[in-house]
Each structure stands twice: as structure tokens, then as C-alpha cells.
Design a protein around this motif. Structure first.
Motif, PDB file in Angstrom:
ATOM      1  N   ALA A 114       9.420   5.982  -4.921  1.00  0.00           N
ATOM      2  CA  ALA A 114       9.541   7.264  -3.953  1.00  0.00           C
ATOM      3  C   ALA A 114      10.258   8.246  -5.034  1.00  0.00           C
ATOM      4  CB  ALA A 114      10.115   6.979  -2.748  1.00  0.00           C
ATOM      5  N   LEU A 115      11.310   7.561  -5.781  1.00  0.00           N
ATOM      6  CA  LEU A 115      12.446   8.553  -6.516  1.00  0.00           C
ATOM      7  C   LEU A 115      11.514   9.303  -7.235  1.00  0.00           C
ATOM      8  CD1 LEU A 115      15.221   8.901  -6.399  1.00  0.00           C
ATOM      9  CD2 LEU A 115      15.558   7.212  -8.234  1.00  0.00           C
ATOM     10  N   THR A 116      10.856   8.387  -8.218  1.00  0.00           N
ATOM     11  CA  THR A 116      10.028   9.023  -9.268  1.00  0.00           C
ATOM     12  C   THR A 116       8.947   9.999  -8.942  1.00  0.00           C
ATOM     13  OG1 THR A 116       9.798   6.750 -10.262  1.00  0.00           O
ATOM     14  CG2 THR A 116       8.825   8.307 -11.506  1.00  0.00           C
ATOM     15  N   ALA A 117       8.319   9.774  -7.794  1.00  0.00           N
ATOM     16  CA  ALA A 117       7.413  11.129  -7.241  1.00  0.00           C
ATOM     17  C   ALA A 117       8.245  11.972  -6.940  1.00  0.00           C
ATOM     18  CB  ALA A 117       6.537  10.174  -6.056  1.00  0.00           C
ATOM     19  N   LEU A 118       9.360  11.837  -6.072  1.00  0.00           N
ATOM     20  CA  LEU A 118      10.155  13.048  -5.642  1.00  0.00           C
ATOM     21  C   LEU A 118      10.691  14.122  -6.909  1.00  0.00           C
ATOM     22  CD1 LEU A 118      11.699  11.228  -2.498  1.00  0.00           C
ATOM     23  CD2 LEU A 118      10.537  13.341  -2.426  1.00  0.00           C
ATOM     24  N   PHE A 119      11.030  13.070  -7.915  1.00  0.00           N
ATOM     25  CA  PHE A 119      11.589  13.871  -9.056  1.00  0.00           C
ATOM     26  C   PHE A 119      10.797  14.822  -9.477  1.00  0.00           C
ATOM     27  CE2 PHE A 119      11.657  14.512 -13.560  1.00  0.00           C
ATOM     28  CZ  PHE A 119      12.969  15.096 -13.706  1.00  0.00           C
ATOM     29  N   ALA A 161       0.649  -1.355  -0.024  1.00  0.00           N
ATOM     30  CA  ALA A 161      -0.078   0.048  -0.029  1.00  0.00           C
ATOM     31  C   ALA A 161       0.829   1.080   0.068  1.00  0.00           C
ATOM     32  CB  ALA A 161      -1.047   0.083   1.294  1.00  0.00           C
ATOM     33  N   ARG A 162       1.905   1.421   0.609  1.00  0.00           N
ATOM     34  CA  ARG A 162       2.906   2.592   0.799  1.00  0.00           C
ATOM     35  C   ARG A 162       3.505   2.715  -0.537  1.00  0.00           C
ATOM     36  NH1 ARG A 162       7.360   1.748   4.844  1.00  0.00           N
ATOM     37  NH2 ARG A 162       7.488   4.049   4.657  1.00  0.00           N
ATOM     38  N   GLU A 163       3.908   1.757  -0.973  1.00  0.00           N
ATOM     39  CA  GLU A 163       4.788   1.729  -2.644  1.00  0.00           C
ATOM     40  C   GLU A 163       3.710   2.113  -3.579  1.00  0.00           C
ATOM     41  OE1 GLU A 163       6.111  -2.236  -3.159  1.00  0.00           O
ATOM     42  OE2 GLU A 163       7.672  -2.074  -1.612  1.00  0.00           O
ATOM     43  N   ASN A 164       2.274   1.597  -3.655  1.00  0.00           N
ATOM     44  CA  ASN A 164       1.322   2.044  -4.612  1.00  0.00           C
ATOM     45  C   ASN A 164       0.596   3.524  -4.235  1.00  0.00           C
ATOM     46  OD1 ASN A 164       1.596  -0.150  -5.769  1.00  0.00           O
ATOM     47  ND2 ASN A 164      -0.186  -1.208  -4.956  1.00  0.00           N
ATOM     48  N   SER A 165       0.769   3.836  -2.944  1.00  0.00           N
ATOM     49  CA  SER A 165       0.628   5.351  -2.714  1.00  0.00           C
ATOM     50  C   SER A 165       1.809   6.083  -3.220  1.00  0.00           C
ATOM     51  CB  SER A 165       0.576   5.352  -0.962  1.00  0.00           C
ATOM     52  OG  SER A 165      -0.335   4.790  -0.387  1.00  0.00           O
ATOM     53  N   ALA A 166       2.859   6.080  -3.069  1.00  0.00           N
ATOM     54  CA  ALA A 166       3.986   6.742  -3.758  1.00  0.00           C
ATOM     55  C   ALA A 166       3.721   6.951  -5.113  1.00  0.00           C
ATOM     56  CB  ALA A 166       5.396   6.207  -3.504  1.00  0.00           C
ATOM     57  N   ALA A 167       3.376   5.729  -5.757  1.00  0.00           N
ATOM     58  CA  ALA A 167       3.087   5.693  -7.297  1.00  0.00           C
ATOM     59  C   ALA A 167       1.891   6.565  -7.601  1.00  0.00           C
ATOM     60  CB  ALA A 167       2.925   4.215  -7.975  1.00  0.00           C
ATOM     61  N   ALA A 168       0.897   6.672  -6.794  1.00  0.00           N
ATOM     62  CA  ALA A 168      -0.312   7.392  -6.815  1.00  0.00           C
ATOM     63  C   ALA A 168      -0.079   8.852  -6.850  1.00  0.00           C
ATOM     64  CB  ALA A 168      -1.382   6.989  -5.966  1.00  0.00           C
ATOM     65  N   LEU A 169       0.929   9.379  -5.937  1.00  0.00           N
ATOM     66  CA  LEU A 169       1.241  10.732  -5.714  1.00  0.00           C
ATOM     67  C   LEU A 169       2.022  11.047  -7.037  1.00  0.00           C
ATOM     68  CD1 LEU A 169       2.351  10.788  -1.967  1.00  0.00           C
ATOM     69  CD2 LEU A 169       0.208  11.557  -3.087  1.00  0.00           C
ATOM     70  N   ASN A 180       2.472  17.840   3.473  1.00  0.00           N
ATOM     71  CA  ASN A 180       3.315  17.213   3.988  1.00  0.00           C
ATOM     72  C   ASN A 180       3.638  15.956   3.508  1.00  0.00           C
ATOM     73  OD1 ASN A 180       5.665  17.697   5.947  1.00  0.00           O
ATOM     74  ND2 ASN A 180       4.367  16.440   7.429  1.00  0.00           N
ATOM     75  N   GLY A 181       3.353  15.746   2.267  1.00  0.00           N
ATOM     76  CA  GLY A 181       3.502  14.503   1.416  1.00  0.00           C
ATOM     77  C   GLY A 181       5.114  14.072   1.165  1.00  0.00           C
ATOM     78  N   ILE A 182       6.018  15.030   1.485  1.00  0.00           N
ATOM     79  CA  ILE A 182       7.531  14.797   0.916  1.00  0.00           C
ATOM     80  C   ILE A 182       8.187  14.133   1.847  1.00  0.00           C
ATOM     81  CG2 ILE A 182       9.616  15.808   0.362  1.00  0.00           C
ATOM     82  CD1 ILE A 182       7.941  18.037  -1.433  1.00  0.00           C
ATOM     83  N   PRO A 183       8.073  14.125   3.242  1.00  0.00           N
ATOM     84  CA  PRO A 183       8.824  13.455   3.963  1.00  0.00           C
ATOM     85  C   PRO A 183       8.703  11.877   4.293  1.00  0.00           C
ATOM     86  CG  PRO A 183       7.886  15.455   5.068  1.00  0.00           C
ATOM     87  CD  PRO A 183       7.585  15.677   3.943  1.00  0.00           C
ATOM     88  N   PRO A 184       7.280  11.592   4.150  1.00  0.00           N
ATOM     89  CA  PRO A 184       7.019  10.040   3.986  1.00  0.00           C
ATOM     90  C   PRO A 184       7.678   9.439   2.838  1.00  0.00           C
ATOM     91  CG  PRO A 184       4.938  11.038   3.893  1.00  0.00           C
ATOM     92  CD  PRO A 184       6.104  12.383   4.047  1.00  0.00           C
ATOM     93  N   LEU A 185       7.634  10.111   1.701  1.00  0.00           N
ATOM     94  CA  LEU A 185       8.353   9.783   0.305  1.00  0.00           C
ATOM     95  C   LEU A 185       9.913   9.765   0.579  1.00  0.00           C
ATOM     96  CD1 LEU A 185       6.442  11.870  -2.415  1.00  0.00           C
ATOM     97  CD2 LEU A 185       6.326   9.389  -2.056  1.00  0.00           C
TER      98      LEU A 185
END
Length: 655
Positions: A518-523, A473-481, A498-503
Motif C-alpha cells: 500500500a505504501l509503495t502504491a500511495l507514494f 488478493a488485497r495485497e496483490n491488488s495494491a501491488a498491481a495498482l 476512489n482507489g486511494i481510500p482502500p489503499l
């Protein structure tokens, strides 16, 4: 059958695409032997041509999106020359030889600018995106040449007024600044292109990335693809030196865009433009813009465009309410038979003894479509059931349907599932949470759904699952963001929520897949200026540096791409520019993959452009000789970065 439409038109129109530039090709710098009595006429003729060219360029309003800003900047600067030219034309005394030499040199630069602007107006969108940095160097070259000509203007001999002289002086300052400026390219676009052309990245067939690229490059309609095909054919004919790799990349991406429209992939350079079975050239107006096959039952829609009935009906059944060819929103979805065109097609077929291929009929297709709608309706109803098991089964099945194809994503959204799925994100059941967030991830591939999901207030709940959900769920949440952050307003919302700290936490401690998500979302989020600071404050630098050390993860290029974004931020340079990091960059420049070298050189150039001490540190680790190697053996972009770094080193040594 695609080629019968796209390539036939390319063959007919491609030959006419280049008209104007050749007629006004270069003028010899040494404008020889002109009798004194003719000098005034020649001067006025040259000035008139310069003004006419600038005014012509001012009329062009449609540049390729990747170069649009720079094109308008160049035209704006050229227009400053018009009052200057008017004063020269009004100069009554015989023009000295230095004036004629000046005007000849100026006109050569103006013609070079015209050629570049026309390329950005009607050139291949894919090529201009693929080689955007090379195109930018051509702009900088124009600025440099124009400045070189203008600083040698014989103002006194021409009697130029102080006001115009000041305007030209101000323009020269702008040109100097412009040629030094290195606007960061659209890195989101660059990374997407990099992923598409990667042979190893599993995302190179990701429909979401292909759809995003098609939107960014404005290649979303059949008309767009026809025009792009013509532009590619013209490009290949004009640029005989185009590398095989570049040609392959361009054709490969064009074919991926065609597949989005349900069109057969072809090689536009070598496929014939004739019917393979009869050697007949099919009139393009007989072909349906959707199926690209000869129409048997042509119908007219609200925009006046004609399509094969079966093709346009499937388009409507998938939930579309626009004209595939023009992109216009339709006032209604009614279809009117085009009897006139049908009769013309039948007459042509009879005259040419052409037999229309029989359609492959599917007895169950209509029933299947209705059954799918019924299934989705039942699943949506079950989402709000009071029975936990029924909810679990429903959201799990919906997750699979949303992953299956674009039509299902539209069906599910139209059935009202999104608000119910968002409610389930906060349901106290980890299985339901995981399936709900993953379903929303799959639905968000559709651009319209992205906004629907964010408008329902899903982002804070997705961030909550990212912090506290189970692993998947955490991984797919990152992909969804990541998917939702394609919309600029969502980049802001995610940062403020505050979505960046958990990523960053997932990037540091997640599984290999979690790190990548996480890397893709943060980029993507770091494309927003405020989010760069938030990412740095959240401690993104250390996990990025760790990724550079672990080559087995295969995320070096992605990590360097984010670092390139972060070093444009003062705090980022302070956090990143440590001695050990400079040594790591030099190591990649020395022995990394071609893409590693390219990315590492880009980061070092950005660092060094802001602080020469980084360049001096890199010299301690022997970077100079590695850069020299890259100038002859690296990728095109790496060569440009290496040359820029060598120039920077030379300047720092002079200081």
C-alpha cells in the motif's frame, strides 16, 4: 565477452570526449596591462567569445533527462545577454577598466555554465541521476555568480540603452528567483535508486524497478549502454575524488541494465578490453550487439543493423518487433545473411590464428519454445471454459508462467489472455479473483502490458478486490495498482476511481507485506498533485506517523518520502506539522540511520521553507547541534539539507 565491445570502444573514444573546455579555461579576474590603443580590440574579442559561447550552447538540444528542464532554462537566460553584448560591442569610445573587469568576470561565469551544460549533455546518466541534487546546486551557483556580476554592470559608462538595461534587470530578478527555487526532484526516480542501492531491501533485484529505471534514464538499448560505459570511464578519469561507494553504485546499476539486455555483468573500470585467451583486441564491428560475442552467422534486419542470427531470432521469438540497437519499430522481421561481413570475420580469424569459440548447442530449444506457445494457447482457451475447476487450474498455472520470465509475459498477452483475465476479476470465486489479479500484476511488469490492462478497464475491478478480496488478493491488488500507476494517465484513473481510500485502509490495518504494498502504491499515486489532496482526505497522515513510531517494520524512509510529497500541499502541512511530529523528525535527525537523517532533514526543510514556526519548534528540541553534526558526517544529500536548514535558521533568527 561484454567488455570486448563496450570497453574497447570506451578506451578508444573515452580519450577524445573532452575537447573544448580546456582550450577556454579561466581568465584572470585582473586583466592586467593593456595599452589604451588595444583596449577596443580586446573588448570586442571578449564580447565575441561570450556571444559565440552562448550561441554554441543554444545549439545543444540533447540533455540528460534528469537535468533537461534546468539546462534549457539556463540557456534561455543566457540568450538574454546577447543584445546586451551587442550594445557593448557597438560602444565606440575607449572602454574603461571597469568594463574590461566586468567582461572578464562575465566570461568566467559563461565558461562555468558551458562546462556544466556539457556535463549534462554527454555525462554519465547514472551519475547525473545519482547526484542530481549536487548538480542542481551547481546550477544555483551559476545563477548566483551571474547575478553577482550583472548587478555590478557599469551601465552608464557603457552607454547601455534603457530597454536593454530593463532586460538585464529583469534577468537579475529571474536569477534571484531561480536560485531560491528548490524544485522537488523526481522522487519516484530517487526512491527507485534508493531501493536499488539498499543492501537490505528485497526489492533491490526487482526487475520491474530496474526496467523502470532503465526507461527513465534512457538506457534501454545496447547503443545506450556503450555510450554510458564511455561516459562512466571519462567520469572516473576526470573526477579522481569520486568515492568508492559512488563508483560501486554506478557500476552496479550499469550491470543491472546490461543484464536486462542479456549481457554479462562486468566491472567496466578494471576489465581488460582484450580476448582473455589470445590477448587479441576484437574489432567491435565483429561482435553481435545482443550477445556481444563474435558473430558466426551474421544477418541483416530491416533497419540495416547486423546481428548474430540466433541472438536476433530469440529477440523476435520473445515478441519484440523493434531493432535492439536503435529501438526502431521494424517494417518486417525478415533476416538477410551478411555474407560480406562473415567473410571479413573469417579472413581476420585466419590471419590472426583466432579460433571462434564453439557454441553450446541445445537440441531442444526450438521445440521448447513451440511447446511453451502451445501451452499458453491451451491455458487461454481454458480461461473461458464452462468448467469451474478447469478455469481455476488454468488461471493458477498462468499466474506461475507470468511470474517466470519476460518472454512468457509477452506470449500470454499476445495470446489474448488479458481481456479474459480482466473478466475473471469480477468472478464470484475468491480463488479465481486472487489468481487473476496476481497474474495481471505479473503481466504488468511489461510496459506494453500496463496499457493493455488499463485499456481493458481493469482498474475499477482491481480496486473492488482491494476493498473486498481475501488477504493475499488485497495485497496483490495494491501491488498491481502500484505497477499500473507507472503510467501517468493511470495515476489519474486510480484517483478518480476512489482507489486511494482502500489503499490507506490497507496501510493502516494490513499485514507487514500489505502495508509495504500500500505504501509503495500511495507514494507513486501521490506524485500526482490531485492525489495528494485525496490521500490527505482519506486520512493517510496518521498511519504514516504510526509507521515512523514502529521501527521494526523498516518503512521509515518510505513513510518520510511520502510525507515529503505531502508537505508540498497546504492541507498536508496543516495535517502533518503538529508539535509531536516535529519532535519525531528531530529525533530521526539526532539518532536515525544515515538515510533516516537525510529524509527527515528533507521533510523539515520543506516544512520550514513554507512556515518559519516549524523551524522555531524544531529549535526547541535541539535540532541545531544535530544539523551541525550532519554537515560533517551525513550522506552528501543530508549534508546539503542540513546546511540549507542552518541557513534557514539564521534567517529566522534575524527576523
Amino acid at each position: 565477452m561484454v567488455v570486448m565491445d563496450l570497453d574497447e570502444e570506451a578506451t578508444r573514444e573515452g580519450e577524445n570526449i573532452e575537447e573544448v573546455v580546456n582550450a577556454e579555461e579561466s581568465i584572470d579576474d585582473e586583466a592586467v596591462d593593456i595599452h589604451e590603443e588595444e583596449v577596443g580590440d580586446v573588448k570586442d574579442d571578449l564580447v565575441g567569445k561570450i556571444i559565440t559561447t552562448i550561441e554554441f550552447l543554444d545549439q545543444i538540444s540533447d540533455y540528460r533527462r534528469t537535468q533537461q528542464k534546468e539546462c534549457f532554462n539556463l540557456v534561455r537566460r543566457l540568450k538574454i545577454l546577447i543584445p546586451f553584448m551587442d550594445e557593448i560591442r557597438g560602444f565606440e569610445f575607449p572602454s574603461p577598466e571597469s568594463c574590461m573587469h566586468f567582461l572578464n568576470r562575465l566570461r568566467k561565469v559563461i565558461l562555468a555554465a558551458r562546462k556544466l551544460l556539457e556535463t549534462c549533455n554527454n555525462g554519465s546518466k547514472i551519475f547525473l541521476a545519482l547526484d542530481s541534487e549536487l548538480i542542481m546546486t551547481r546550477f544555483h551557483s551559476i545563477y548566483e555568480k551571474l547575478n553577482r556580476v550583472l548587478v555590478k554592470t557599469p551601465f552608464d559608462e557603457l552607454g547601455i540603452s534603457d530597454e536593454v538595461k530593463d532586460e538585464v534587470g529583469s534577468l537579475c530578478k529571474q536569477l534571484k528567483k531561480a536560485r531560491r527555487r528548490t524544485d522537488t526532484q523526481d522522487i519516484e526516480l530517487a526512491v527507485d535508486m534508493m531501493v536499488m542501492f539498499s543492501k537490505t531491501d528485497p526489492r533491490n533485484a526487482d526487475s520491474a524497478i530496474i526496467e523502470r529505471l532503465a526507461k527513465k534514464l534512457e538506457l534501454q538499448t545496447m547503443e545506450d549502454l556503450k555510450t554510458e560505459t564511455i561516459a562512466i570511464k571519462t567520469l572516473v578519469q576526470e573526477k579522481g575524488g569520486l568515492s568508492i561507494e559512488t563508483k560501486q553504485h554506478i557500476i552496479e546499476l550499469l550491470n543491472k541494465f546490461k543484464k536486462l539486455q542479456g549481457v554479462e555483468a562486468t566491472d567496466v573500470l578494471y576489465e581488460p578490453v582484450i580476448n582473455k585467451s589470445t590477448s587479441l583486441i576484437l574489432p567491435h564491428e565483429f561482435l553481435c550487439p545482443i550477445t556481444l560475442e563474435i558473430m558466426q552467422d551474421p544477418v541483416i534486419i530491416a533497419t540495416g543493423q547486423t546481428y548474430e542470427k540466433e541472438g536476433i531470432q530469440k529477440w523476435f521469438d520473445a515478441g519484440h518487433k523493434t531493432c535492439p540497437k536503435t529501438g526502431q519499430t521494424l517494417d518486417h522481421l525478415s533476416l538477410a545473411p551478411n555474407y560480406a561481413l562473415k567473410n571479413i570475420i573469417l579472413q581476420w580469424c585466419e590471419k590472426n590464428n583466432f579460433k571462434i569459440p564453439e557454441k553450446e548447442t541445445s537440441l531442444h530449444s526450438e521445440n521448447d519454445s513451440e511447446e511453451q506457445k502451445d501451452e499458453v494457447s491451451l491455458l487461454v482457451e481454458a480461461l473461458s471454459s464452462s468448467q469451474l475447476e478447469e478455469q481455476r487450474a488454468s488461471v493458477k498455472q498462468m499466474r506461475l508462467l507470468a511470474k517466470e520470465n519476460p518472454e512468457n509475459r509477452v506470449l500470454i498477452a499476445n495470446a489474448g489472455a488479458i481481456p479474459l483475465l480482466v473478466q475473471l476479476l469480477s468472478y464470484p470465486d475468491s480463488g479465481i479473483q486472487e489468481n487473476a489479479v496476481t497474474t495481471l500484476l505479473n503481466l504488468s511488469i511489461d510496459e506494453t502490458n500496463k496499457k493493455l490492462i488499463s485499456d481493458e478497464g481493469a482498474i475499477p475491478d482491481i480496486i473492488e478486490i482491494l476493498q473486498n478480496g481475501n488477504r493475499e488478493a488485497r495485497e496483490n491488488s495494491a501491488a498491481a495498482l502500484f505497477s499500473l500507476s507507472m503510467l501517468d494517465e493511470n495515476k489519474v484513473t486510480i484517483g478518480l476511481s476512489n482507489g486511494i481510500p482502500p489503499l490507506v485502509e490497507l496501510l493502516q490495518h494490513g499485514t507487514s507485506r500489505g502495508k509495504k504494498d500500500a505504501l509503495t502504491a500511495l507514494f507513486n499515486l501521490s506524485l500526482n498533485s490531485a492525489n495528494k489532496g485525496r490521500a490527505i482526505d482519506a486520512g493517510i497522515v496518521q498511519p504514516l506517523l504510526q509507521l515512523l513510531k514502529d521501527r521494526n517494520l523498516g518503512m521509515i524512509d518510505e513513510a518520510l518520502s511520502i510525507l515529503l510529497l505531502l508537505v508540498s500541499h497546504p492541507e498536508g502541512r496543516q495535517a502533518i506539522g503538529q508539535l509531536s511530529f516535529i519532535e519525531t523528525l528531530v529525533d530521526f535527525i539526532r539518532q536515525g540511520t544515515p538515510k533516516n537523517k537525510e529524509c527527515a532533514a528533507s521533510v523539515l526543510l520543506e516544512l520550514g521553507s513554507n512556515n518559519s514556526s516549524f523551524i522555531l519548534a524544531a529549535l526547541q528540541f535541539g535540532v541545531y547541534e544535530y544539523l551541525v553534526d550532519i554537515t560533517s558526517s551525513g550522506t552528501n544529500r543530508a549534508q546539503r539539507k542540513a546546511n540549507a536548514l542552518i541557513q534557514l535558521i539564521s534567517k529566522s533568527e534575524q527576523i
